[in-house]
Design a protein around this motif. Structure first.
Motif, mmCIF file in Angstrom:
data_model
loop_
_atom_site.group_PDB
_atom_site.id
_atom_site.type_symbol
_atom_site.label_atom_id
_atom_site.label_comp_id
_atom_site.label_asym_id
_atom_site.label_seq_id
_atom_site.Cartn_x
_atom_site.Cartn_y
_atom_site.Cartn_z
ATOM 1 N N GLU A 402 1.799 -10.967 3.402
ATOM 2 C CA GLU A 402 2.027 -11.090 1.962
ATOM 3 C C GLU A 402 1.133 -10.117 1.181
ATOM 4 O OE1 GLU A 402 1.954 -14.596 -1.439
ATOM 5 O OE2 GLU A 402 0.285 -14.393 -0.019
ATOM 6 N N LEU A 403 -0.131 -10.029 1.560
ATOM 7 C CA LEU A 403 -1.049 -9.128 0.860
ATOM 8 C C LEU A 403 -0.667 -7.664 1.080
ATOM 9 C CD1 LEU A 403 -4.390 -11.002 1.620
ATOM 10 C CD2 LEU A 403 -3.290 -10.756 -0.621
ATOM 11 N N ALA A 404 -0.142 -7.345 2.256
ATOM 12 C CA ALA A 404 0.328 -5.974 2.494
ATOM 13 C C ALA A 404 1.481 -5.634 1.546
ATOM 14 C CB ALA A 404 0.759 -5.816 3.946
ATOM 15 N N ASP A 405 2.372 -6.594 1.315
ATOM 16 C CA ASP A 405 3.472 -6.354 0.374
ATOM 17 C C ASP A 405 2.964 -6.260 -1.063
ATOM 18 O OD1 ASP A 405 5.388 -6.248 2.341
ATOM 19 O OD2 ASP A 405 5.839 -8.383 2.252
ATOM 20 N N TRP A 406 1.930 -7.007 -1.384
ATOM 21 C CA TRP A 406 1.340 -6.868 -2.716
ATOM 22 C C TRP A 406 0.758 -5.460 -2.891
ATOM 23 C CZ3 TRP A 406 1.253 -9.296 -7.262
ATOM 24 C CH2 TRP A 406 1.740 -10.607 -7.318
ATOM 25 N N GLN A 407 0.139 -4.952 -1.839
ATOM 26 C CA GLN A 407 -0.362 -3.580 -1.917
ATOM 27 C C GLN A 407 0.770 -2.595 -2.161
ATOM 28 O OE1 GLN A 407 -3.609 -1.430 -0.279
ATOM 29 N NE2 GLN A 407 -3.623 -2.876 1.422
ATOM 30 N N THR A 408 1.876 -2.782 -1.466
ATOM 31 C CA THR A 408 3.034 -1.915 -1.658
ATOM 32 C C THR A 408 3.551 -2.007 -3.090
ATOM 33 O OG1 THR A 408 3.641 -2.232 0.670
ATOM 34 C CG2 THR A 408 5.321 -1.343 -0.787
ATOM 35 N N ALA A 409 3.539 -3.216 -3.652
ATOM 36 C CA ALA A 409 3.995 -3.389 -5.035
ATOM 37 C C ALA A 409 3.076 -2.664 -6.010
ATOM 38 C CB ALA A 409 4.064 -4.877 -5.370
ATOM 39 N N VAL A 410 1.770 -2.767 -5.802
ATOM 40 C CA VAL A 410 0.831 -2.061 -6.674
ATOM 41 C C VAL A 410 1.056 -0.550 -6.583
ATOM 42 C CG1 VAL A 410 -1.601 -1.545 -7.090
ATOM 43 C CG2 VAL A 410 -0.898 -3.886 -6.574
ATOM 44 N N ALA A 411 1.250 -0.047 -5.363
ATOM 45 C CA ALA A 411 1.493 1.390 -5.192
ATOM 46 C C ALA A 411 2.779 1.808 -5.890
ATOM 47 C CB ALA A 411 1.551 1.729 -3.706
ATOM 48 N N ALA A 412 3.841 1.007 -5.759
ATOM 49 C CA ALA A 412 5.110 1.334 -6.406
ATOM 50 C C ALA A 412 4.967 1.333 -7.923
ATOM 51 C CB ALA A 412 6.189 0.344 -5.973
ATOM 52 N N LEU A 413 4.201 0.392 -8.450
ATOM 53 C CA LEU A 413 3.998 0.336 -9.898
ATOM 54 C C LEU A 413 3.175 1.540 -10.370
ATOM 55 C CD1 LEU A 413 4.455 -1.163 -12.508
ATOM 56 C CD2 LEU A 413 2.456 -2.585 -12.002
ATOM 57 N N GLY A 414 2.158 1.919 -9.599
ATOM 58 C CA GLY A 414 1.399 3.119 -9.957
ATOM 59 C C GLY A 414 2.274 4.356 -9.940
ATOM 60 N N ASP A 415 3.163 4.454 -8.931
ATOM 61 C CA ASP A 415 4.092 5.589 -8.881
ATOM 62 C C ASP A 415 5.031 5.580 -10.078
ATOM 63 O OD1 ASP A 415 2.980 6.422 -6.506
ATOM 64 O OD2 ASP A 415 4.470 5.403 -5.246
#
Length: 493
Positions: A402-415
């Protein structure tokens, strides 16, 4: 004979001063993208660094803007030079006659006046060049602001990703420590213990990578602000804002870019100067240098002679065909470069429009579908561990996923935010949707909250009487050590 004197008097009254940068014009040029020039010297940043402050720091301190201002000053000097003409030439002569007698003395004053006829056209060309350079300066300010905005969002995203990765690493470490206790009790084999240790080590490597990305992002932002290496006196927000309204009308953005892009307007001013240059060369193709002059002679017997003359080039062998060809070639090259720029701007808008839509779609899938599904899965795993259908390691694995997917979400939002800033720069204007933060923020602070305690927890197939359950603290506190239950029914969090 009076022509040189009249020319001197006329030109003396036609001096041109260097044009000065009008701050109001520059402010108007860059205001279309919501950028304001700082009114006074900016103090060094401290405390939380806002996006607006970061942009102001960059505009005030970045050396590349000082270079742009210096280039504009050089172009202003060209405007002055275009209004001036070559200085008159003074000739002196002494003739000693053979056979004796007094010397003959001569004094001559000549001045080329071809520049007088071309003065107006040359000034227009130089002025067009100055306007083009001024717009290039404004475009440089806008580009620097856009680079700083993207770097700011990248740094905020890097900070938030590091925070989430720290939690993921903590969960992996808890699993490894708990595995050590189970292994010591003889409840798991050496292979599973090794898997837990590998996963914890990999998580620590990812945390170190995340910290390095954060450091690099802060250093890049500091560099753009003209403060290289100064990253310790200011902080960034902890969370990224959520996406704003969708940008839908692509063709309207293309039209806006072709109308408002400052580099395109600068190219238009440059073309005006090149067009005037072609007209100037064609108009005076037959005329070479014209030099009227005054002459005075005193002969050896004391006789004084006054007179005047004029010299000019006869265009017999050369009618400045090469000059015309060069001027026309420069104009053709300028027109081709403008067409190339228009195509590049159009393609740039399309590419960045697609990129923005892509990052927005990725984030929405993560936020609306994947993360909620992960949350439900984690809740069901919690229940299964409570009823001893699964072990605590499955719960820790689920939490890490779950935390790995949260990291992916943060990266996508930054992009997404970096793509939005890039698109705004491409279209030379602010995009619809309002101010960042209007739709809220991607909150990750709740990930540190302690979930509900479990009633029971054992390793699958483990006898309750063995008393080797572990307690894993997922609340983000300082004490990450799994605690041992004395009664064989330790609660798992």
């Amino acid at each position: 004979m009076l022509l040189p004197v009249v020319s001197v008097l006329f030109l003396a009254g036609c001096a041109v001063t260097a044009p000065e940068l009008d701050r109001s014009e520059l402010t108007e040029d860059i205001s279309v993208q919501g950028i304001d020039l700082p009114e006074s010297e900016m103090p060094r940043p401290s405390g939380e660094l806002t996006l607006e402050e970061a942009i102001h720091q960059a505009i005030w301190r970045n050396p590349r803007m000082q270079q742009a201002y210096a280039k504009l000053d050089l172009t202003a000097a060209d405007v002055v030079e275009a209004s001036q003409f070559s200085n008159p030439s003074l000739s002196l002569s002494v003739m000693n006659p053979e056979g004796g007698g007094g010397n003959d003395y001569g004094v001559g004053l000549a001045w080329g006046i071809s520049g007088l006829l071309m003065r107006s056209s040359r000034q227009e060309m130089a002025q067009s060049h100055w306007e083009s350079t001024r717009l290039q300066l404004a475009e440089g300010l806008v580009a620097l602001a856009s680079d700083t905005e993207r770097a700011w969002y990248d740094a905020v995203a890097a900070r938030q990703r590091t925070k989430v990765q720290r939690l993921q690493t903590r969960a992996a470490d808890l699993g490894a420590r708990l595995g050590e206790r189970f292994y010591d009790a003889g409840n798991i084999p050496d292979l599973e213990r090794a898997k837990l240790r590998i996963r914890a080590a990999e998580a620590r490597l990812k945390l170190e990578d995340a910290r390095q990305r954060e450091r690099e992002a802060r250093l890049r932002l500091a560099h753009l602000m003209g403060l290289p290496g100064e990253v310790h006196d200011w902080e960034l927000p902890k969370e990224l804002p959520l996406p704003l309204d969708t940008v839908e009308d692509r063709q309207a953005l293309v039209d806006q870019a072709q109308e408002q892009r400052l580099d395109l307007r600068a190219m238009d001013h440059a073309l005006e100067g090149l067009t005037e240059g072609v007209a100037l060369v064609r108009r005076y193709r037959w005329m070479g240098d014209i030099e009227p002059g005054l002459e005075f002679e005193r002969e050896g017997d004391g006789t004084r002679l006054w007179g005047g003359g004029i010299s000019f080039t006869l265009p017999i062998f050369n009618q400045n065909q090469a000059g015309i060809a060069r001027a026309e070639a420069r104009l053709s090259d300028g027109e081709a470069r403008r067409d190339t720029l228009v195509h590049a701007i159009t393609d740039d808008v399309h590419q960045r429009f697609e990129r923005l839509a892509h990052h927005r779609a990725r984030f929405e899938v993560l936020r609306d579908d994947l993360l909620p599904a992960r949350e439900v899965k984690l809740q069901r795993l919690q229940e299964r561990v409570n009823f001893m259908f699964d072990d605590v390691f499955a719960l820790l694995d689920g939490k890490q996923e779950e935390l790995a997917d949260w990291q992916t979400a943060v990266a996508a939002l930054g992009d997404y935010w970096q793509a939005r800033a890039a698109l705004a720069h491409s279209v030379a204007g602010e995009l619809p949707g309002g101010e960042p933060g209007r739709a809220g923020y991607l909150e990750t602070s709740g990930l540190e909250h302690e979930p509900a305690a479990m009633d029971h927890g054992t390793r699958g197939g483990m006898d309750h009487g063995e008393g080797h359950e572990g307690h894993s603290d997922m609340d983000g506190g300082d004490d990450d050590t799994p605690e041992h239950s004395d009664d064989g029914h330790g609660g798992h969090h």
